[in-house]
Design an enzyme around this catalytic site. Structure first.
Site, PDB file in Angstrom:
ATOM      1  N   HIS A 142      40.322  39.931  48.086  1.00  0.00           N
ATOM      2  CA  HIS A 142      41.133  39.244  49.100  1.00  0.00           C
ATOM      3  C   HIS A 142      40.792  39.841  50.455  1.00  0.00           C
ATOM      4  O   HIS A 142      40.932  41.054  50.665  1.00  0.00           O
ATOM      5  CB  HIS A 142      42.627  39.435  48.829  1.00  0.00           C
ATOM      6  N   ASN A 183      49.122  33.009  44.706  1.00  0.00           N
ATOM      7  CA  ASN A 183      50.483  33.352  45.149  1.00  0.00           C
ATOM      8  C   ASN A 183      50.429  34.209  46.411  1.00  0.00           C
ATOM      9  O   ASN A 183      51.303  34.133  47.267  1.00  0.00           O
ATOM     10  CB  ASN A 183      51.229  34.093  44.036  1.00  0.00           C
ATOM     11  N   ALA A 216      49.121  41.291  45.045  1.00  0.00           N
ATOM     12  CA  ALA A 216      47.697  41.631  44.970  1.00  0.00           C
ATOM     13  C   ALA A 216      47.070  41.919  46.326  1.00  0.00           C
ATOM     14  O   ALA A 216      45.850  42.048  46.411  1.00  0.00           O
ATOM     15  CB  ALA A 216      46.953  40.487  44.285  1.00  0.00           C
TER      16      ALA A 216
HETATM   17  N1  LIG Z   1      52.357  37.608  44.029  1.00  0.00           N
HETATM   18  C1  LIG Z   1      51.155  38.006  43.650  1.00  0.00           C
HETATM   19  O1  LIG Z   1      50.420  38.655  44.403  1.00  0.00           O
HETATM   20  C2  LIG Z   1      50.693  37.718  42.269  1.00  0.00           C
HETATM   21  C3  LIG Z   1      51.394  36.866  41.445  1.00  0.00           C
HETATM   22  N2  LIG Z   1      50.969  36.631  40.167  1.00  0.00           N
HETATM   23  C4  LIG Z   1      51.740  35.719  39.329  1.00  0.00           C
HETATM   24  O2  LIG Z   1      52.580  36.479  38.451  1.00  0.00           O
HETATM   25  C5  LIG Z   1      52.865  35.695  37.278  1.00  0.00           C
HETATM   26  C6  LIG Z   1      52.658  36.537  36.010  1.00  0.00           C
HETATM   27  O3  LIG Z   1      51.315  36.960  35.929  1.00  0.00           O
HETATM   28  P1  LIG Z   1      50.686  37.428  34.529  1.00  0.00           P
HETATM   29  O4  LIG Z   1      51.645  38.284  33.801  1.00  0.00           O
HETATM   30  O5  LIG Z   1      49.337  37.940  34.810  1.00  0.00           O
HETATM   31  O6  LIG Z   1      50.578  36.020  33.783  1.00  0.00           O
HETATM   32  P2  LIG Z   1      50.459  35.763  32.183  1.00  0.00           P
HETATM   33  O7  LIG Z   1      49.980  34.364  32.072  1.00  0.00           O
HETATM   34  O8  LIG Z   1      49.696  36.842  31.531  1.00  0.00           O
HETATM   35  O9  LIG Z   1      51.973  35.867  31.675  1.00  0.00           O
HETATM   36  C7  LIG Z   1      52.957  34.937  32.040  1.00  0.00           C
HETATM   37  C8  LIG Z   1      53.949  34.812  30.895  1.00  0.00           C
HETATM   38  O10 LIG Z   1      55.038  33.994  31.353  1.00  0.00           O
HETATM   39  C9  LIG Z   1      55.325  33.010  30.367  1.00  0.00           C
HETATM   40  N3  LIG Z   1      55.861  31.820  31.044  1.00  0.00           N
HETATM   41  C10 LIG Z   1      55.204  30.906  31.780  1.00  0.00           C
HETATM   42  N4  LIG Z   1      56.046  29.960  32.215  1.00  0.00           N
HETATM   43  C11 LIG Z   1      57.269  30.273  31.740  1.00  0.00           C
HETATM   44  C12 LIG Z   1      58.554  29.669  31.831  1.00  0.00           C
HETATM   45  N5  LIG Z   1      58.732  28.512  32.484  1.00  0.00           N
HETATM   46  N6  LIG Z   1      59.606  30.278  31.230  1.00  0.00           N
HETATM   47  C13 LIG Z   1      59.416  31.436  30.538  1.00  0.00           C
HETATM   48  N7  LIG Z   1      58.222  32.039  30.393  1.00  0.00           N
HETATM   49  C14 LIG Z   1      57.158  31.472  30.986  1.00  0.00           C
HETATM   50  C15 LIG Z   1      53.998  32.747  29.655  1.00  0.00           C
HETATM   51  O11 LIG Z   1      54.204  32.230  28.346  1.00  0.00           O
HETATM   52  C16 LIG Z   1      53.353  34.130  29.656  1.00  0.00           C
HETATM   53  O12 LIG Z   1      53.691  34.867  28.512  1.00  0.00           O
HETATM   54  C17 LIG Z   1      51.944  34.466  37.360  1.00  0.00           C
HETATM   55  O13 LIG Z   1      52.673  33.346  37.869  1.00  0.00           O
HETATM   56  C18 LIG Z   1      50.892  34.893  38.374  1.00  0.00           C
HETATM   57  O14 LIG Z   1      50.295  33.806  39.018  1.00  0.00           O
HETATM   58  C19 LIG Z   1      49.879  37.279  39.654  1.00  0.00           C
HETATM   59  C20 LIG Z   1      49.155  38.116  40.456  1.00  0.00           C
HETATM   60  C21 LIG Z   1      49.465  38.364  41.833  1.00  0.00           C
HETATM   61  O1  LIG Z   2      46.102  38.807  41.406  1.00  0.00           O
HETATM   62  C1  LIG Z   2      45.477  38.288  42.332  1.00  0.00           C
HETATM   63  O2  LIG Z   2      44.394  38.725  42.763  1.00  0.00           O
HETATM   64  C2  LIG Z   2      46.046  37.125  43.068  1.00  0.00           C
HETATM   65  C3  LIG Z   2      46.749  36.153  42.256  1.00  0.00           C
HETATM   66  O3  LIG Z   2      46.459  35.958  41.095  1.00  0.00           O
HETATM   67  C4  LIG Z   2      47.811  35.386  42.904  1.00  0.00           C
HETATM   68  O4  LIG Z   2      48.057  35.586  44.103  1.00  0.00           O
HETATM   69  O5  LIG Z   2      48.426  34.551  42.213  1.00  0.00           O
END
Ligand SMILES: NC(=O)C1=CN([C@@H]2O[C@H](COP(=O)(O)OP(=O)(O)OC[C@H]3O[C@@H](n4cnc5c(N)ncnc54)[C@H](O)[C@@H]3O)[C@@H](O)[C@H]2O)C=CC1
Ligand SMILES: O=C([O-])CC(=O)C(=O)O
EC number: 1.4.1.21
Length: 255
Positions: free
Chosen positions: A206, A178, A122
């Site tokens: 951010h 994250n 992000a």
């Molecule tokens: N690196 C970055 O900049 C960012 C990282 N993220 C992270 O990416 C990940 C995914 O984001 P979204 O798709 O928006 O979240 P979401 O909550 O919409 O989807 C996550 C899915 O993973 C499943 N899940 C959770 N724990 C699990 C496990 N232990 N084993 C199997 N499945 C599991 C959930 O049931 C859900 O369906 C999150 O951890 C979020 O915090 C999100 C945005 C930015």
């Molecule tokens: O998507 C974003 O803006 C940031 C976020 O959730 C993350 O870093 O986990």
């Protein structure tokens, strides 16, 4: 001649759906989610096979696993994925704020000749923050502002809800910061984080301030939230799609 990359999706939520919808040159062969109905649901849009058993998912014929699940999922499955001979894209990079876990995964990746890739997610500027590993970065500050709903809060005015180091922030907000850990890994500097909840904003903002031998920089990203998860910026899903698209590119742009 480009080959189709075969991936397994670990996590079939918001980002999983965006990958399935916009993928190019990528075949989703296997899907796994702790909530099996989500894997079943997503399988209908991409022909991939939904698995209820993680070991069976991992045995599918794929090149890499794309994690878009949770910090806990990374901690639970990363080692097994690499040992099974698959590369990995890690979205929930917060898992690597645990130094011991980070070092172990790095050793395992070396031992098994595997790669763990962390998309820019992000934020913008991770590539240049990496000069911190060589030139030295003195300070990195991340100021994040989100709508309280994204943080699971009900507030009527702008409130600072965290002020401290990235490692502590991700423990308190594993679904929202994250990016702070990605910045820490890139810059080699434990990032200072200020987190604000503001009911007046409808974007995930951010602001990064960096100071070092190179000079100083200020980067502000005003992200549109994802359709199905306001905590996650749409840009984050796009960054995985771009990473996947560029895996086989012979000419690589960016540091
Ligand atoms: N690196 C970055 O900049 C960012 C990282 N993220 C992270 O990416 C990940 C995914 O984001 P979204 O798709 O928006 O979240 P979401 O909550 O919409 O989807 C996550 C899915 O993973 C499943 N899940 C959770 N724990 C699990 C496990 N232990 N084993 C199997 N499945 C599991 C959930 O049931 C859900 O369906 C999150 O951890 C979020 O915090 C999100 C945005 C930015
Ligand atoms: O998507 C974003 O803006 C940031 C976020 O959730 C993350 O870093 O986990």
């Amino acid at each position: 001649m480009y080959t189709m990359i075969r991936i397994g999706l670990l996590g079939c939520g918001n980002i999983g759906h965006l990958i399935a919808k916009y993928r190019e040159g990528v075949e989703i062969v296997a899907l796994y989610d702790i909530l099996h109905e989500r894997a079943l649901d997503l399988a209908t849009c991409c022909n991939g096979r939904p698995y209820q058993d993680f070991d069976e998912f991992l045995n599918a014929d794929m090149d890499l696993v794309v994690e878009a699940a949770s910090v806990r999922a990374v901690m639970r499955y990363a080692e097994q994925i690499l040992v099974s001979g698959k590369d990995m894209i890690v979205m929930s990079v917060g898992a690597f704020s645990d130094q011991e876990f980070y070092s172990r995964i790095r050793e395992i990746a070396i031992e098994h000749h595997r790669k763990v890739r962390i998309p820019s997610g992000a934020v913008m500027g991770l590539d240049n923050a990496k000069i911190g590993q060589i030139g030295g970065i003195d300070r990195v500050l991340l100021r994040t502002t989100k709508n309280p709903k994204s943080l699971g809060l009900e507030l009527t005015e702008k409130t600072e809800i965290f002020h401290g180091r990235a490692g502590d922030c991700i423990r308190a907000f594993p679904k929202n910061l994250n990016v702070s850990v990605a910045l820490t890994l890139a810059s080699g500097k434990d990032v200072d984080v200020e987190l604000f909840a503001d009911p007046a904003v409808d974007r995930n903002i951010h602001e990064i301030t960096m100071e070092g031998k190179f000079g100083d920089a200020y980067i502000r990203v005003r992200n549109i939230p994802s359709p199905d998860n306001p905590a996650t910026s749409y840009l984050a899903a796009l960054s995985i799609l771009t990473l996947l698209k560029n895996l086989d590119e012979p000419i690589v742009v960016g540091t």
